[in-house]
Design a protein around this motif. Structure first.
Motif, PDB file in Angstrom:
ATOM      1  N   SER A 235     -20.808 -76.115  19.657  1.00  0.00           N
ATOM      2  CA  SER A 235     -20.083 -76.981  18.746  1.00  0.00           C
ATOM      3  C   SER A 235     -19.926 -76.210  17.412  1.00  0.00           C
ATOM      4  N   SER A 236     -21.508 -75.534  17.216  1.00  0.00           N
ATOM      5  CA  SER A 236     -21.666 -75.889  15.620  1.00  0.00           C
ATOM      6  C   SER A 236     -20.338 -75.844  15.009  1.00  0.00           C
ATOM      7  N   GLY A 237     -20.284 -75.231  13.739  1.00  0.00           N
ATOM      8  CA  GLY A 237     -19.692 -74.967  12.638  1.00  0.00           C
ATOM      9  C   GLY A 237     -20.351 -73.749  12.437  1.00  0.00           C
ATOM     10  N   ILE A 238     -22.077 -73.256  12.486  1.00  0.00           N
ATOM     11  CA  ILE A 238     -21.902 -73.137  11.475  1.00  0.00           C
ATOM     12  C   ILE A 238     -22.542 -71.162  13.058  1.00  0.00           C
ATOM     13  N   VAL A 239     -22.106 -71.312  13.804  1.00  0.00           N
ATOM     14  CA  VAL A 239     -21.985 -70.291  14.652  1.00  0.00           C
ATOM     15  C   VAL A 239     -21.601 -69.087  14.206  1.00  0.00           C
ATOM     16  N   GLY A 240     -21.829 -68.097  13.864  1.00  0.00           N
ATOM     17  CA  GLY A 240     -20.947 -66.905  14.178  1.00  0.00           C
ATOM     18  C   GLY A 240     -21.145 -66.452  11.968  1.00  0.00           C
ATOM     19  N   LYS A 241     -21.878 -67.695  11.481  1.00  0.00           N
ATOM     20  CA  LYS A 241     -21.793 -66.868   9.922  1.00  0.00           C
ATOM     21  C   LYS A 241     -23.695 -66.603   9.522  1.00  0.00           C
ATOM     22  N   THR A 242     -23.173 -66.501   8.568  1.00  0.00           N
ATOM     23  CA  THR A 242     -24.617 -65.703   8.272  1.00  0.00           C
ATOM     24  C   THR A 242     -25.218 -66.354   7.288  1.00  0.00           C
ATOM     25  N   ILE A 243     -26.677 -66.739   6.911  1.00  0.00           N
ATOM     26  CA  ILE A 243     -27.651 -67.388   6.626  1.00  0.00           C
ATOM     27  C   ILE A 243     -27.424 -67.403   4.937  1.00  0.00           C
ATOM     28  N   GLN A 244     -26.306 -66.203   4.179  1.00  0.00           N
ATOM     29  CA  GLN A 244     -26.428 -66.085   2.729  1.00  0.00           C
ATOM     30  C   GLN A 244     -24.892 -67.276   2.784  1.00  0.00           C
ATOM     31  N   GLU A 245     -23.938 -66.163   4.018  1.00  0.00           N
ATOM     32  CA  GLU A 245     -22.735 -67.281   3.961  1.00  0.00           C
ATOM     33  C   GLU A 245     -22.662 -68.726   3.653  1.00  0.00           C
ATOM     34  N   LEU A 257     -37.581 -70.735   7.746  1.00  0.00           N
ATOM     35  CA  LEU A 257     -38.490 -69.547   8.232  1.00  0.00           C
ATOM     36  C   LEU A 257     -38.243 -68.103   8.664  1.00  0.00           C
ATOM     37  N   GLU A 258     -37.403 -69.127   9.891  1.00  0.00           N
ATOM     38  CA  GLU A 258     -37.091 -67.566  11.043  1.00  0.00           C
ATOM     39  C   GLU A 258     -35.982 -68.503  12.862  1.00  0.00           C
ATOM     40  N   VAL A 259     -35.568 -67.500  13.386  1.00  0.00           N
ATOM     41  CA  VAL A 259     -34.301 -67.615  14.399  1.00  0.00           C
ATOM     42  C   VAL A 259     -35.358 -66.594  15.423  1.00  0.00           C
ATOM     43  N   ARG A 260     -35.104 -67.718  16.287  1.00  0.00           N
ATOM     44  CA  ARG A 260     -35.826 -67.473  17.907  1.00  0.00           C
ATOM     45  C   ARG A 260     -34.729 -67.803  18.781  1.00  0.00           C
ATOM     46  N   ARG A 261     -34.204 -66.344  19.539  1.00  0.00           N
ATOM     47  CA  ARG A 261     -32.808 -66.943  20.104  1.00  0.00           C
ATOM     48  C   ARG A 261     -33.895 -65.519  22.057  1.00  0.00           C
ATOM     49  N   ARG A 262     -33.611 -66.338  22.906  1.00  0.00           N
ATOM     50  CA  ARG A 262     -33.584 -65.627  23.947  1.00  0.00           C
ATOM     51  C   ARG A 262     -33.143 -63.907  24.284  1.00  0.00           C
ATOM     52  N   SER A 263     -33.808 -63.003  24.620  1.00  0.00           N
ATOM     53  CA  SER A 263     -33.744 -61.837  24.793  1.00  0.00           C
ATOM     54  C   SER A 263     -32.592 -61.139  25.389  1.00  0.00           C
ATOM     55  N   VAL A 264     -31.808 -60.321  25.252  1.00  0.00           N
ATOM     56  CA  VAL A 264     -30.232 -59.744  26.783  1.00  0.00           C
ATOM     57  C   VAL A 264     -31.286 -59.331  27.706  1.00  0.00           C
ATOM     58  N   GLU A 285     -26.309 -67.260  16.139  1.00  0.00           N
ATOM     59  CA  GLU A 285     -25.942 -68.008  17.164  1.00  0.00           C
ATOM     60  C   GLU A 285     -26.154 -69.015  18.301  1.00  0.00           C
ATOM     61  N   ALA A 286     -25.474 -69.617  18.595  1.00  0.00           N
ATOM     62  CA  ALA A 286     -25.181 -70.633  19.756  1.00  0.00           C
ATOM     63  C   ALA A 286     -26.694 -70.594  20.418  1.00  0.00           C
ATOM     64  N   GLU A 287     -27.264 -71.848  20.841  1.00  0.00           N
ATOM     65  CA  GLU A 287     -28.473 -71.301  21.388  1.00  0.00           C
ATOM     66  C   GLU A 287     -30.059 -71.230  20.491  1.00  0.00           C
ATOM     67  N   ASP A 288     -29.377 -70.633  19.128  1.00  0.00           N
ATOM     68  CA  ASP A 288     -30.798 -70.386  18.734  1.00  0.00           C
ATOM     69  C   ASP A 288     -31.106 -71.455  18.229  1.00  0.00           C
ATOM     70  N   ILE A 289     -32.994 -71.117  17.840  1.00  0.00           N
ATOM     71  CA  ILE A 289     -33.595 -71.713  17.469  1.00  0.00           C
ATOM     72  C   ILE A 289     -34.015 -72.042  15.968  1.00  0.00           C
ATOM     73  N   LEU A 290     -33.799 -72.406  15.137  1.00  0.00           N
ATOM     74  CA  LEU A 290     -34.268 -72.179  13.678  1.00  0.00           C
ATOM     75  C   LEU A 290     -35.026 -73.108  13.348  1.00  0.00           C
ATOM     76  N   TYR A 291     -36.211 -72.205  12.661  1.00  0.00           N
ATOM     77  CA  TYR A 291     -37.480 -72.686  12.385  1.00  0.00           C
ATOM     78  C   TYR A 291     -37.769 -73.699  10.996  1.00  0.00           C
ATOM     79  N   VAL A 292     -36.984 -74.757  10.183  1.00  0.00           N
ATOM     80  CA  VAL A 292     -36.761 -75.434   8.885  1.00  0.00           C
ATOM     81  C   VAL A 292     -37.886 -76.119   8.286  1.00  0.00           C
ATOM     82  N   LEU A 293     -37.773 -75.004   7.153  1.00  0.00           N
ATOM     83  CA  LEU A 293     -39.119 -76.261   6.178  1.00  0.00           C
ATOM     84  C   LEU A 293     -38.383 -77.037   5.209  1.00  0.00           C
ATOM     85  N   GLY A 294     -38.649 -78.082   5.512  1.00  0.00           N
ATOM     86  CA  GLY A 294     -38.430 -78.952   3.870  1.00  0.00           C
ATOM     87  C   GLY A 294     -38.331 -80.243   3.744  1.00  0.00           C
TER      88      GLY A 294
END
Length: 621
Positions: A235-245, A257-264, A285-294
């Protein structure tokens, strides 16, 4: 016959001198046998198609996969925890665990694996590491006697028996012999190591500079304190958007820093996760794991405003396993680079460095003299002499090393990358190894041992137990392979020319009159002496046919004599250069040549005496 013996003696002399690589010596001997018409080209090259050689190639790959997936390290480190701080318990456990691993992994690989674990355990328990490392090397050789695949000489005598028409040895035929070796070794090494290997701690050695490990780098720059894992909900509003957007760095002052997602792929044997650098065009994408530094407050605001889930640091994503620092260095790594005075980055802010655009590299921190700059880096100007901590794929970090005019990549990041284990593949490697062992153990399974090994090696590659095929090729010790393939036809030449029969007849005439025990002792100690100057594999290849012929001439079973060859070839402890494991532990244990003589020579002699009496009990004359 004279020419064959001359070639053999010259080969042995060059092996002993060590001035020419052993594989080149073997190939030169092979060429000479062809040129003097002793062997046909087909006979001379038959070693390269020999099942022993093919099996050894496969076993190098299987052993490399066990190492690469962290399976052996995982098992051994857990077992060693049972020792606590007791020196005797730790000593016994190291011997037993090393021997158990050495039964399935090459002795060199076993020592390379156990060395850092044992050093760490010794320091934690405040035990002198010198007392543990030499026994560690010896235990890896003893463990090799437990199974058919434990050490190359075992495969050599198996091949000699099969070619002579005798019944093949099973996978665990060697186990009783190996258990005797480990028992004798344990009993002898406990007092000898206590007497001769107790040394004062060299404080200077401990303080010497070494390359920083990846975990040390992460700790030095306090990455774990400012690194958070965030899961993207559907339900997150960032799904389908790029980091730049999304403009996350500008809005929240945090860096993805990095994105981890399940293989297809749904096949769990194949790669089950994907680790990607977070670039401007990366689509969330939904269910992505974002590694955030800050800073935590900024991360908390980012999570709250975008309907994300802040993961507990101890929770793993699916079947992924993380290091203590929260980083997984399998595809993406970190390294330090030193800015030179000539760099065009001097006095430029981090955001204008072009690292992300040109190299797909993130700058995570700056070390300036003794200070570490870790926050609000994008506007920080870089100075000459700054050390930058950068993150990116290992391939991109390697690219940084190509530009030596602006910066220098510190340490050996690619060597550190090679040490990173694919822990999530350890169960897969365990299943493949177990399948290979079961197939080789039971004769009713209609699969030849060499086929089982080849299939296991291929499965290790196909299921992702290596990062790529090149990594699998690197695990193969080609010098050993060429040495064995080149020397195997030598035994054929000895038989064709009658040299083998002459030597065996001399042994029989000289020692046979004193009974089979004397002949067995003669073969054992001749092999043991030769192994101090020639590799154990080459020694086994040369003496196996002689031992076989000697036994046959006296009408005795060849089994105890061939086992004498393989045990004597493998149990060589009196020199640091007789086996690779002995040489591996020499600098870390601060041993001298005489240390090996004091501890190894008595063990080698006692082992020989015991084996002369034990082998006929296990394999009657």
């Amino acid at each position: 016959m004279a020419i064959t013996i001359i070639i053999l003696v010259l080969s042995a002399a060059f092996f002993m001198s060590g001035k020419v690589r052993s594989d080149l010596v073997a190939l030169c001997a092979l060429v000479l046998l062809i040129l003097f018409n002793i062997l046909t080209p087909e006979e001379a090259l038959s070693g390269f198609s020999n099942s022993v050689v093919i099996m050894m190639i496969g076993l190098f790959v299987v052993g490399g996969a066990i190492f690469q997936t962290g399976l052996a390290k995982m098992i051994s480190s857990r077992i060693l925890k049972f020792a606590g701080t007791s020196e005797l318990k730790l000593f016994v456990l190291i011997i037993l665990v090393t021997a158990a691993i050495g039964a399935f992994v090459s002795n060199t690989g076993t020592v390379a694996l156990m060395l850092p674990i044992v050093v760490s355990m010794a320091m934690s328990a405040n035990i002198n590491v010198s007392r543990l490392l030499m026994p560690l090397a010896f235990a890896s050789s003893m463990g090799g006697m437990m199974t058919l695949i434990g050490t190359p000489p075992n495969l050599v005598i198996q091949n000699a028996l099969i070619e002579a028409g005798y019944e093949r040895l099973s996978f665990f035929t060697f186990t009783p012999v190996g258990l005797v070796c480990v028992t004798v070794g344990l009993i002898v090494l406990i007092p000898l190591s206590k007497i001769f290997l107790t040394k004062k701690t060299d404080k200077e050695t401990r303080g010497k500079h070494k390359n920083k490990s990846l975990q040390e780098l992460a700790g030095e720059y306090q990455l774990s304190q400012n690194l958070y894992r965030v899961e993207v909900e559907e339900s997150s509003g960032i799904v389908g958007k790029t980091i730049q957007e999304l403009g996350i760095p500008q809005r929240y002052h945090v860096t993805i820093l990095e994105v981890r997602r399940r293989s297809v792929s749904s096949r769990h044997f194949f790669k089950t996760k994907r680790q990607e650098m977070a670039e401007a065009g990366t689509l969330i994408e939904a269910e992505d794991i974002l590694y955030v530094l800050g800073e935590f407050e900024n991360v908390k605001r980012f999570v709250g405003e975008n309907r994300l889930a802040l993961l507990d640091t101890h929770k793993t994503e699916g079947n992924l396993h993380n290091t203590d620092e929260g980083f997984d260095f399998q595809e993406i790594g970190i390294a330090e680079i030193l800015l030179l005075p000539t760099a065009n980055l001097i006095n430029k802010p981090v955001k204008a460095s072009g690292f992300r655009e040109n190299y797909s590299i993130n700058i995570l921190g700056i070390q300036r003299k003794r200070d570490y700059l870790l926050k609000n880096l994008k506007d920080e100007k870089m100075h000459s002499g700054d050390v930058l901590l950068v993150q990116g794929s290992w391939a991109n970090i390697a690219r940084l090393g190509e530009d030596q005019s602006q910066w220098v990549v510190l340490g050996q990041p690619l060597a550190e990358a090679a040490k990173v284990t694919l822990n999530h593949k350890a169960p897969v490697a365990a299943l493949i190894m177990l399948g290979m062992i079961i197939t080789m153990m039971f004769d009713f399974i209609p699969v030849a041992p060499v086929t089982a090994v080849i299939v296991a090696a291929l499965l290790m590659v196909l299921t992702g137990c290596f990062r790529n095929v090149e990594e699998a090729y690197k695990t193969i010790n080609w010098e050993s392979i060429v040495l064995i393939a080149g020397m195997l036809p030598m035994s054929l030449a000895l038989e064709k020319t009658g040299a083998s029969e002459v030597v065996s007849q001399s042994l029989v005439n000289g020692l046979g009159t004193y009974g089979p025990f004397a002949l067995l002792a003669g073969i054992y100690f001749t092999t043991s002496l030769m192994t101090m100057f020639i590799s154990n594999t080459a020694t086994a290849v040369l003496l196996a046919p002689i031992a076989l012929h000697s036994a046959v001439q006296l009408g005795l079973s060849p089994y105890p004599f061939l086992f004498a060859v393989t045990v004597a070839a493998s149990m060589c402890f009196a020199s640091p250069f007789s086996t690779p494991p002995n040489a591996l532990v020499m600098p870390a244990g601060r041993y001298t040549f005489m240390d090996y003589v004091k501890v190894g020579l008595p063990l080698q002699i006692i082992m020989g005496v015991v084996m002369v009496f034990v082998l006929p009990l296990l394999f009657p004359f």
